[in-house]
Design an enzyme around this catalytic site. Structure first.
Site, short mmCIF file in Angstrom:
data_model
loop_
_atom_site.label_atom_id
_atom_site.label_comp_id
_atom_site.label_asym_id
_atom_site.label_seq_id
_atom_site.Cartn_x
_atom_site.Cartn_y
_atom_site.Cartn_z
N SER A 46 -10.31 3.65 -5.98
CA SER A 46 -10.89 4.24 -4.76
C SER A 46 -11.87 5.36 -5.09
CB SER A 46 -9.78 4.77 -3.86
OG SER A 46 -8.91 3.73 -3.48
N ASP A 82 -12.22 3.84 5.10
CA ASP A 82 -11.22 2.83 5.45
C ASP A 82 -11.64 2.04 6.68
OD1 ASP A 82 -9.64 3.81 3.45
OD2 ASP A 82 -8.05 4.55 4.78
N ARG A 100 -13.36 0.57 -3.92
CA ARG A 100 -13.73 0.93 -2.56
C ARG A 100 -14.85 1.96 -2.65
NH1 ARG A 100 -10.05 1.36 1.23
NH2 ARG A 100 -11.80 2.34 2.26
N ASP A 118 0.86 -1.19 0.00
CA ASP A 118 0.00 0.00 0.00
C ASP A 118 0.90 1.24 0.00
OD1 ASP A 118 -2.27 1.95 1.18
OD2 ASP A 118 -3.25 0.14 0.44
N ASP A 123 -5.59 5.17 -5.32
CA ASP A 123 -6.25 5.94 -4.27
C ASP A 123 -6.60 7.33 -4.81
OD1 ASP A 123 -7.26 6.48 -1.76
OD2 ASP A 123 -5.46 5.83 -0.68
#
Ligand SMILES: *[C@@H]1O[C@H](CO)[C@@H](O)[C@H](O)[C@H]1NC(C)=O
Ligand SMILES: *[C@@H]1O[C@H](CO)[C@@H](O)[C@H](O)[C@H]1NC(C)=O
Ligand SMILES: *[C@@H]1O[C@H](CO)[C@@H](O)[C@H](O)[C@H]1NC(C)=O
Ligand SMILES: *[C@@H]1O[C@H](CO)[C@@H](O)[C@H](O)[C@H]1NC(C)=O
Ligand SMILES: *[C@@H]1O[C@H](CO)[C@@H](O)[C@H](O)[C@H]1NC(C)=O
Ligand SMILES: *[C@@H]1O[C@H](CO)[C@@H](O)[C@H](O)[C@H]1NC(C)=O
Length: 440
Positions: free
Chosen positions: A196, A225, A221, A85, A164
């Site tokens: 994301s 989180d 996503r 990540d 992300d």
């Protein structure tokens, strides 16, 4: 991928299966939800290798996890991705404008890691951010860097990429997420693509277009989180099932809603809560990325994460995301997912905080109307034959679940599954076998 039971009889007809065919990103990947390990929840941005060499974000951590996946039976169950990540790179790009791993923490480079994974039948995932910076302040991938970064990851033979969205705005995202999808494709290397994007746009239409997402990304996503707590797990469960009418049609082979990592094995969940996360992640057809220390994981957590029957349910080839079908005043909720081979899964979940609750119902009350079924408790392995009309009692622990795999036990019965996820249709006359009442 797993043969759950010797199934040969019919229960459900997927009347509208054809209309459920959706178009997924055409890279051939992730026809069932991806499984593996992802660093973030457990290891965050620990870059202090001097004082915390075992846990810092470094080559060694990913090699250790790969060794565990390879040697401890995880890989055979489908846990094959080892995913980096945030916080892997240097704070500056190289002279050619490419991202570069921190050479102190990744002395062999990312290529060494991908080779290490591939030699063991595993896959490597990496992370970037559609914006000026990553969430932790490392170099991001603004629009003009998308092509070069996609090519860099392909050159490193990476298998999955999480994009992300910190430090980007909605306008940039609308351009950047599709551009990255094209850029990954243009490299010629199949790279699973995790977006994301919806999480940064509230996760719901009209800001989020799930048809478009399914064409661009393999998983996405759509909510905040996960943290190492039951509150966090419960807030995700609540959000997903409150929005199930929007979310379930978005999922299918090659395209998955991602409610975030499994935190089973860490510090925040009890045994029952760990079972609940695993069970409901299977109902949701969620990607199964563990974020825990596989070097020291307890036998109890391991047995939950390695439960073959639950993994089989999660990995069901039809790829239907399941639904909540009942919310009782008692605090019991019932979840359901249709599966291939005319089977299905049921989860009885208790929101109660007092004591194990004895929930009484029958399969016919849950709209199962095909006479008799073979029912298997996925945690105990106990099986039995249950008539649809037979009242049964399940004892559900506070914040815990009872989970069943259900298949046909009698003669062919026909039901119809409609788009709204409810079972309909004629029940065929029961053959009067002497079926004993069963209480699992
Ligand atoms: C499922 O049920 C349908 C309709 O009864 C039947 O045609 C089909 O063969 C069944 N499939 C399996 C795997 O049992
Ligand atoms: C790129 O997209 C084309 C067309 O959708 C597809 O046929 C091809 O397999 C894709 N290639 C990769 C590497 O994803
Ligand atoms: C990204 O950087 C550019 C150029 O410095 C700046 O104009 C833009 O506002 C930044 N965007 C965000 C979302 O911070
Ligand atoms: C979004 O950010 C880009 C640069 O990153 C900037 O050019 C643009 O003006 C911003 N748009 C809005 C609506 O803030
Ligand atoms: C959503 O995306 C699809 C596919 O790109 C497109 O055909 C459709 O018009 C979009 N829907 C909305 C409401 O923008
Ligand atoms: C059973 O089906 C009926 C009629 O479609 C529906 O109203 C009811 O909500 C369903 N119950 C469950 C538990 O799915």
């Amino acid at each position: 991928m797993f043969v759950l039971l010797g199934m040969n009889l019919a229960v459900l007809v997927f009347a509208s299966a054809a209309t459920l065919t959706t178009f997924a990103l055409d890279n051939g990947l992730m026809r069932t939800p991806p499984m593996g390990w992802l660093a973030w929840e457990r290891y965050r941005c620990d870059i202090d290798c001097e004082h915390d060499p075992k846990n810092c974000i470094s080559e060694n951590l990913f090699i250790d996890m790969a060794d565990r996946l390879f040697e401890d039976g995880w890989k055979e169950l489908g846990y094959v991705y080892v995913n980096i990540d945030d916080c892997w790179s240097l704070k500056t790009r190289d002279k050619q404008g490419r991202l570069q791993p921190d050479p102190k923490r990744f002395p062999g480079g990312i290529r060494k890691l991908s080779r290490y994974m591939h030699d063991r039948g595993l896959k490597l995932g990496i992370y970037g951010d559609m914006g000026n910076y990553t969430c932790m302040g490392y170099p991001g991938t603004p629009l003009d860097k998308i092509a070069v970064d996609a090519q860099t990851f392909a050159d490193w033979e990476v298998d999955m990429f999480k994009f992300d969205g910190c430090y980007s705005n909605a306008t940039d995202q609308e351009q950047g997420y599709p551009l990255m999808s094209k850029a990954l494709n243009a490299t010629g290397r199949p790279i699973g693509y995790s977006c994301s994007w919806p999480a940064y746009q509230g996760g719901l239409p009209p800001k989020v277009n799930y048809t478009q997402l399914g064409q661009l990304c393999n998983l996405w996503r759509n909510y905040g989180d996960i943290q190492d707590s039951w509150d966090s797990v419960l807030s995700i469960i609540d959000w997903v099932f409150e929005n199930q009418d929007v979310l379930t049609p978005a999922a299918g082979p090659g395209r998955w809603n991602d409610p975030d990592m499994l935190i089973v094995g860490n510090f925040g969940l009890s045994k029952d809560q760990s079972r609940t996360q695993m069970a409901l992640w299977a109902i949701m057809a969620a990607p199964l990325f563990m974020s825990t220390d596989l070097r020291v994981i307890s036998g109890e957590a391991r047995s939950i994460l390695q439960n073959k029957m639950i993994i089989g349910i999660n990995q069901d080839v039809l790829g239907f995301q399941g639904r909540r079908i009942l919310k009782e005043k008692s605090g019991i909720e019932v979840f359901w997912r249709p599966l291939s081979n005319n089977a299905s899964a049921l989860v009885f979940f208790s929101r109660r905080t007092d004591m194990p609750y004895r929930y009484k119902t029958s399969l016919s009350k849950l709209n199962y109307t095909a006479d008799s079924y073979k029912v298997t408790d996925v945690f105990t392995g106990k099986t039995d034959i249950l008539k649809d009309s037979t009242d049964f009692v399940v004892s559900v622990n506070p914040t815990g679940v009872v989970m069943w795999y259900i298949s046909a036990a009698g003669k062919l019965r026909f039901h119809h599954l409609s788009r709204d996820g409810k079972l309909h249709g004629p029940a065929y006359a029961a053959k009067e076998n002497a079926i004993p009442p069963v209480f699992l």
